[in-house]
Design an enzyme around this catalytic site. Structure first.
Site, mmCIF file in Angstrom:
data_model
loop_
_atom_site.group_PDB
_atom_site.id
_atom_site.type_symbol
_atom_site.label_atom_id
_atom_site.label_comp_id
_atom_site.label_asym_id
_atom_site.label_seq_id
_atom_site.Cartn_x
_atom_site.Cartn_y
_atom_site.Cartn_z
ATOM 1 N N ASP A 26 15.947 9.295 4.176
ATOM 2 C CA ASP A 26 15.702 8.677 5.404
ATOM 3 C C ASP A 26 16.397 8.925 6.480
ATOM 4 O O ASP A 26 17.395 9.683 6.434
ATOM 5 C CB ASP A 26 16.169 7.200 4.987
ATOM 6 C CG ASP A 26 15.512 6.407 3.837
ATOM 7 O OD1 ASP A 26 14.542 6.987 3.474
ATOM 8 O OD2 ASP A 26 16.090 5.635 3.407
ATOM 9 N N ASP A 56 17.315 2.530 5.753
ATOM 10 C CA ASP A 56 17.523 1.772 4.750
ATOM 11 C C ASP A 56 18.930 1.088 4.741
ATOM 12 O O ASP A 56 19.774 1.730 5.278
ATOM 13 C CB ASP A 56 17.192 2.373 3.465
ATOM 14 C CG ASP A 56 15.837 2.467 3.015
ATOM 15 O OD1 ASP A 56 15.096 2.051 3.986
ATOM 16 O OD2 ASP A 56 15.449 3.201 2.083
ATOM 17 N N ARG A 80 7.239 -2.804 4.736
ATOM 18 C CA ARG A 80 8.517 -2.859 4.723
ATOM 19 C C ARG A 80 9.342 -2.881 6.135
ATOM 20 O O ARG A 80 9.858 -1.987 6.586
ATOM 21 C CB ARG A 80 9.253 -1.747 3.906
ATOM 22 C CG ARG A 80 8.769 -1.407 2.564
ATOM 23 C CD ARG A 80 9.140 -0.232 2.011
ATOM 24 N NE ARG A 80 8.989 -0.136 0.536
ATOM 25 C CZ ARG A 80 9.187 0.833 -0.335
ATOM 26 N NH1 ARG A 80 10.130 1.678 0.058
ATOM 27 N NH2 ARG A 80 8.638 0.846 -1.539
#
Length: 440
Positions: free
Chosen positions: A218, A261, A316
């Site tokens: 990420d 995240d 998400r």
């Protein structure tokens, strides 16, 4: 020179120049308590990161712990030099994660070792001949070894008591994965994060009905850390959108994982005035339903999301497990032609409060899909507007997706909010003020 020696040497040069980088890291000339973005602290009451004390990052840094960096080696050197002491690290220009010791970008071939090439890998594990077993053997081992070399280059660990801030309007990090891992008191502001790509996705023939390519990395990961403020940044896949990638074995060769995240017991995080755009799997808050994860995550993952622009994201935004997440005054945009699955993922023991948000959706997007039920967890969703009209997101979802009934009432009331804008005004306010280079 053998591939392993050559590439190991390249990575060693990247890693080893950290000590040399201090010679070219330029101390900023700010006084220890001067005002401005570099010395800013999280305002009182501004989301969960303001609970149980404040989030001050490196605001109290002494002059010798203020750095200006222009490449990855200098960035690592600054972190290592200051350790956990308060520090301000200023990113000037573009920092490449996939780069040599001088900061010059390098390609995926520089990490390839033990005979790995994508062509060989595709030939070895074609489902037509390999079948449905997970890849194994020399080519899979070579892929894993190559991936380990890239991981050593692109993952950058951020210490405690850090303010990481972009200089001006064009500070950019490309291809690096910033890891806020088991630390505390970190501020990240005014940076454009792009294209943290995996050179070596793994083929998993058991993922779904037809298999899938799975990737790592990420742009930013908050793991097991507390008191983190992420403000006025921009996150995207840059010039390498997954949608433009080829298909192998009939499946998209996806080179990106998430954008940002928050996982594994992370807690007390405020995410404000950011732009997250043009991506598939955007943000996980809580990464697993497992019993082991639950033991770590219960009572944590307290996150505030406010005044962020979530633009053309498939899913998400965020997907939540366990956390008490306050999401208000955000603008969600799904334009015509963009893939859209859902925005809020209601997961295991999540307690989402989604209020005063605005959604601007193309005609093909069904408002019933804004919410997605993964597990039985209550959610509060009031005073939200879809295309300018006040909409009961839970009622619309339950009517449109009758097999996935959601329950109203997250069971808690957020109090850590510094301002609440009228959701009808949110599109203009957020679109004008969110992202790197704005409002700082």
């Amino acid at each position: 020179m053998p591939a392993r020696i050559c590439h190991a040497r390249a990575i060693a040069l990247v890693m080893g120049c950290a000590s040399l980088a201090l010679a070219v890291t330029v101390p900023a000339q700010a006084a220890p308590h001067s005002k401005g973005i570099e010395r800013a602290v999280l305002p009182a009451g501004d989301g969960w990161a303001a609970a149980d004390g404040s989030t001050t990052g490196g605001s109290n840094a002494t002059p010798d712990h203020v750095y200006t960096v222009t490449n990855r080696a200098e960035l690592i050197a600054a972190f290592e030099d200051a350790g956990d002491a308060p520090k301000i690290v200023r990113i000037a220009g573009t920092v490449h994660g996939n780069s040599d010791a001088a900061g010059t970008p390098i390609g995926c071939e520089e990490y390839q070792t033990d005979g790995y090439t994508l062509d060989k890998y595709l030939a070895a594990y074609d489902p037509a001949t390999w079948g449905k077993e997970l890849p194994s053997g020399p080519l899979e081992d070579a892929r894993a070894a190559s991936a380990a070399l890239q991981k050593a280059a692109v993952e950058v660990q951020v210490p405690s008591n850090t303010t990481l801030v972009g200089v001006g309007e064009d500070a950019t990090v490309i291809g690096a994965s910033l890891q806020v891992n088991n630390v505390s008191n970190v501020i990240v502001r005014n940076i454009t994060f792009e294209d943290t790509y995996d050179c070596f996705p793994q083929w998993d023939p058991t993922d779904g009905a037809t298999g899938a390519w799975n990737s790592e990395y990420d742009n930013l990961v908050v793991t097991g850390s507390s008191h983190v403020w992420v403000d006025h940044n921009t996150f995207s896949d840059g010039d390498r959108p997954d949608a433009d990638q080829p298909r192998y074995y009939g499946e998209l060769f996806q080179q990106h994982d998430g954008l940002f995240d928050i996982v594994r017991g992370a807690d007390l995080v405020t995410v404000s005035w950011n732009v997250l755009k043009n991506h598939d799997k955007t943000m996980l808050i809580g990464n697993s339903d497992s019993a082991a994860t639950a033991a770590i995550d219960r009572g944590k993952l307290r996150v505030t999301l406010h005044h962020n622009l979530f633009q053309d994201l498939k899913e998400r935004a965020p997907r939540v497990r366990f956390g008490a997440v306050d999401s208000y005054n955000n603008h969600f945009v799904a334009t015509a032609g963009a893939a859209y699955g859902y925005s809020y993922g209601v997961g295991m023991e999540s307690r989402i409060v989604a209020e005063h948000n605005a959604f601007t959706l193309a005609s093909q997007v069904d408002p019933a899909t804004i919410l997605k039920k993964w597990k039985e967890s209550p959610i509060t969703a009031g005073d939200n507007y879809v295309n300018g009209r006040r909409t009961d997101l839970i009622a619309v979802h339950n009517a449109g997706v009758p097999a996935e009934q959601l329950t109203t009432g997250a069971g808690w009331t957020p109090v850590l909010r510094t301002r609440i804008d009228n959701p009808r005004a949110v599109p203009g306010i957020v679109d004008h003020g969110a992202g790197a280079g704005k409002g700082c």
